[in-house]
Design a protein around this motif. Structure first.
Motif, short mmCIF file in Angstrom:
data_model
loop_
_atom_site.label_atom_id
_atom_site.label_comp_id
_atom_site.label_asym_id
_atom_site.label_seq_id
_atom_site.Cartn_x
_atom_site.Cartn_y
_atom_site.Cartn_z
N GLN A 1 47.05 51.48 59.01
CA GLN A 1 47.94 50.33 59.78
C GLN A 1 46.98 49.24 59.70
N ILE A 2 45.37 49.60 60.20
CA ILE A 2 44.54 48.45 60.21
C ILE A 2 44.52 47.93 58.76
N ALA A 3 44.37 48.79 57.76
CA ALA A 3 44.05 48.16 56.40
C ALA A 3 45.33 47.11 55.95
N ASP A 4 46.55 47.67 56.40
CA ASP A 4 47.74 46.71 56.06
C ASP A 4 47.35 45.31 56.71
N GLU A 5 47.22 45.66 58.09
CA GLU A 5 47.02 44.16 59.02
C GLU A 5 45.90 43.32 58.27
N VAL A 6 45.10 43.97 58.15
CA VAL A 6 43.95 43.22 57.32
C VAL A 6 44.19 42.42 56.27
N LYS A 7 44.82 43.29 55.45
CA LYS A 7 45.56 42.68 54.12
C LYS A 7 46.36 41.42 54.49
N GLY A 8 47.07 41.70 55.46
CA GLY A 8 48.33 40.54 55.63
C GLY A 8 47.27 39.43 56.26
N SER A 9 46.51 39.44 57.03
CA SER A 9 45.75 38.27 57.56
C SER A 9 45.20 37.56 56.47
N MET A 10 44.54 38.47 55.63
CA MET A 10 43.97 37.64 54.45
C MET A 10 44.89 36.80 53.68
N ARG A 11 46.24 37.44 53.41
CA ARG A 11 47.16 36.50 52.50
C ARG A 11 47.39 35.38 53.06
N GLU B 1 36.11 50.20 51.25
CA GLU B 1 36.67 49.67 50.00
C GLU B 1 37.45 48.65 49.94
N THR B 2 38.59 48.71 50.52
CA THR B 2 39.64 47.64 50.76
C THR B 2 38.88 46.31 51.26
N LEU B 3 38.18 46.51 52.19
CA LEU B 3 37.48 45.28 52.82
C LEU B 3 36.85 44.55 51.52
N GLN B 4 35.95 45.34 50.79
CA GLN B 4 35.25 44.73 49.70
C GLN B 4 36.15 43.93 48.79
N HIS B 5 37.26 44.88 48.35
CA HIS B 5 38.18 44.05 47.46
C HIS B 5 38.59 42.72 47.81
N GLU C 1 38.07 39.09 46.30
CA GLU C 1 39.32 38.47 45.74
C GLU C 1 39.27 37.18 46.49
N GLY C 2 38.94 37.32 47.71
CA GLY C 2 38.93 35.78 48.34
C GLY C 2 37.79 35.00 47.95
N ARG C 3 36.83 35.54 47.69
CA ARG C 3 35.71 34.45 47.12
C ARG C 3 36.37 34.04 45.87
N PRO D 1 26.59 37.14 43.00
CA PRO D 1 27.77 36.83 43.82
C PRO D 1 28.44 37.98 44.23
N GLU D 2 28.47 39.06 43.53
CA GLU D 2 28.97 40.19 44.04
C GLU D 2 28.30 40.96 45.09
N ALA D 3 26.90 41.08 45.00
CA ALA D 3 26.17 41.89 46.05
C ALA D 3 26.17 40.83 47.08
N ASP D 4 26.00 39.60 46.88
CA ASP D 4 26.04 38.99 48.15
C ASP D 4 27.19 38.89 48.97
N THR D 5 28.22 38.95 48.26
CA THR D 5 29.44 39.17 49.18
C THR D 5 29.55 40.41 49.57
N TYR D 6 29.34 41.36 49.10
CA TYR D 6 29.21 42.77 49.49
C TYR D 6 28.21 42.77 50.98
N LEU D 7 27.31 42.05 50.90
CA LEU D 7 26.26 42.14 51.87
C LEU D 7 26.96 41.38 53.08
N LEU D 8 27.45 40.17 52.75
CA LEU D 8 27.87 39.46 53.91
C LEU D 8 29.07 40.10 54.56
N MET D 9 30.03 40.62 53.79
CA MET D 9 30.95 41.27 54.37
C MET D 9 30.57 42.48 55.23
N THR D 10 29.63 43.02 54.68
CA THR D 10 29.05 44.28 55.74
C THR D 10 28.72 43.80 56.89
#
Lengths: 211, 211
Positions: free
Chosen positions: A84-94, A146-150, A154-156, A168-177
DNA sequence: ACTTAATCCGAGCAAATGCTCAGGTCTACT
DNA sequence: AGTAGACCTGAGCATTTGCTCGGATTAAGT
């Protein structure tokens, strides 16, 4: 406590049998509900199979009709919540990506969405991450990271922004983390000094500045 | 498993009696060593009082001469380790501030110091933070967070740098939390994608850029 | 109606584990 | 030498808890 094996954690977290009839589905749902409730209220060691069965209003025997052991019950209850959390997070990203005022508005919306989703389940998540030994063996838990990372990657790409560093990939990973960790820290562990609102604003500021 | 009370976690984490004679001090040390070893190797549920006593080469009775219960033994073992970490982190901050090339060089040195300190105890810390239900009730655990904050605030003042946002205190708190979380994430949970070295550099870049 | 399978029940077993306690041994001090 | 107290021992108690199993009950298929 009876442990099934000498191995530290069982890899047998999968359910045993699918409930076919509606009666059985209701039983399983009741078990998962009760498990989540007890886990949030009494902690990991407060969850005993007998207690769960009683709270769910079914007999012990019925538990073991659908789950091979105690761990798999807890894993199933948590997996449901994590999905459910994953779905909600995906939704708010959309919705975030559809907003004007990018990237600031989008980041703001997304942050608040994530915090709300976690906040609704803060007690359960706190116990899950702090006490459940096999939490990260639950596939849905790994997936969430993983979903968060994706989503972040994608957002980037969609917002056509890049961090100002090397990769950019590593930076985004780190910032997300880092953002995720900061959010967890504040939502789950409730620091006295820092209000929710203040954290959100500062976090959005930081990320915006780095983009 | 026998639980001393219905309360979720005991606040009875303090030792019971001080060992006076050297023989007794050796006993206590052996117990703490064995506890840390078993905890790191077998996880929280792998720690049983009988097992600890055997591994330490003392009898069960002796355990309960100095500790009121199992939790207090684990708490004492972890507290000892946490005190060492705090000392090491403080030490690397001291040398970091004496370095030229501020703030970049200092931050770099400090980051590496923290990572090394955690790395040396990664298995133990992973179990402690993921499985030990009363970990954050151990005073030394709370202290470590506070100490980190103090050091960060002090470092900010000494290096005469400010974040570019509203409230320097809150900003520093947040930044420290995020860095700490990112470091823990990578040291304790070992992501496959990101090398230690790459994380360190990117992290230093980010913090430098924000200052 | 009959059969088969799905579902449910719950008393109780087997094993583990925290901790006690009665008594022994060693050390320090007079 | 004598004594008090610190320290150690380990068999075993009391309790908990995960889970089984024989059998009852309900639903589905024919």
């Amino acid at each position: 406590m009876l442990r099934p094996s000498r191995q530290p954690y069982p890899h047998d977290l999968a359910p045993k049998k699918h409930p076919a009839q509606p009666r059985a589905k209701a039983t399983v749902r009741a078990v998962l509900d009760a498990t989540a409730r007890i886990l949030a209220r009494d902690g990991y060691d407060g969850v005993t199979t007998n207690h769960v069965a009683e709270a769910a209003g079914v007999s012990i025997g019925s538990l073991y009709e659908y789950f091979p052991n105690k761990q798999s019950i807890i894993a199933a209850a948590l997996a449901r919540e994590l999905r459910q959390i994953a779905d909600e997070v995906k939704g708010s990203m959309r919705t975030a990506l559809a907003l004007p005022d990018q990237p600031r508005g989008g980041i703001d919306h997304w942050m608040r969405g994530m915090m709300a989703s976690l906040d609704r389940r803060s007690r359960l998540l706190r116990v899950a991450m702090r006490e459940v030994p096999f939490f990260w063996d639950i596939p849905e838990a790994r997936n969430l990271s993983e979903t968060l990372q994706h989503i972040a990657q994608e957002g980037r790409r969609k917002s056509e922004r890049v961090l100002h560093f090397d990769d950019p990939e590593a930076d985004t990973y780190l910032l997300m983390t880092m953002c995720w960790a900061a959010i967890l820290q504040t939502v789950l562990y409730r620091p006295a000094h820092l209000s929710r609102e203040r954290l959100t604003r500062t976090l959005v500021d930081m990320v915006t500045k780095l983009l």
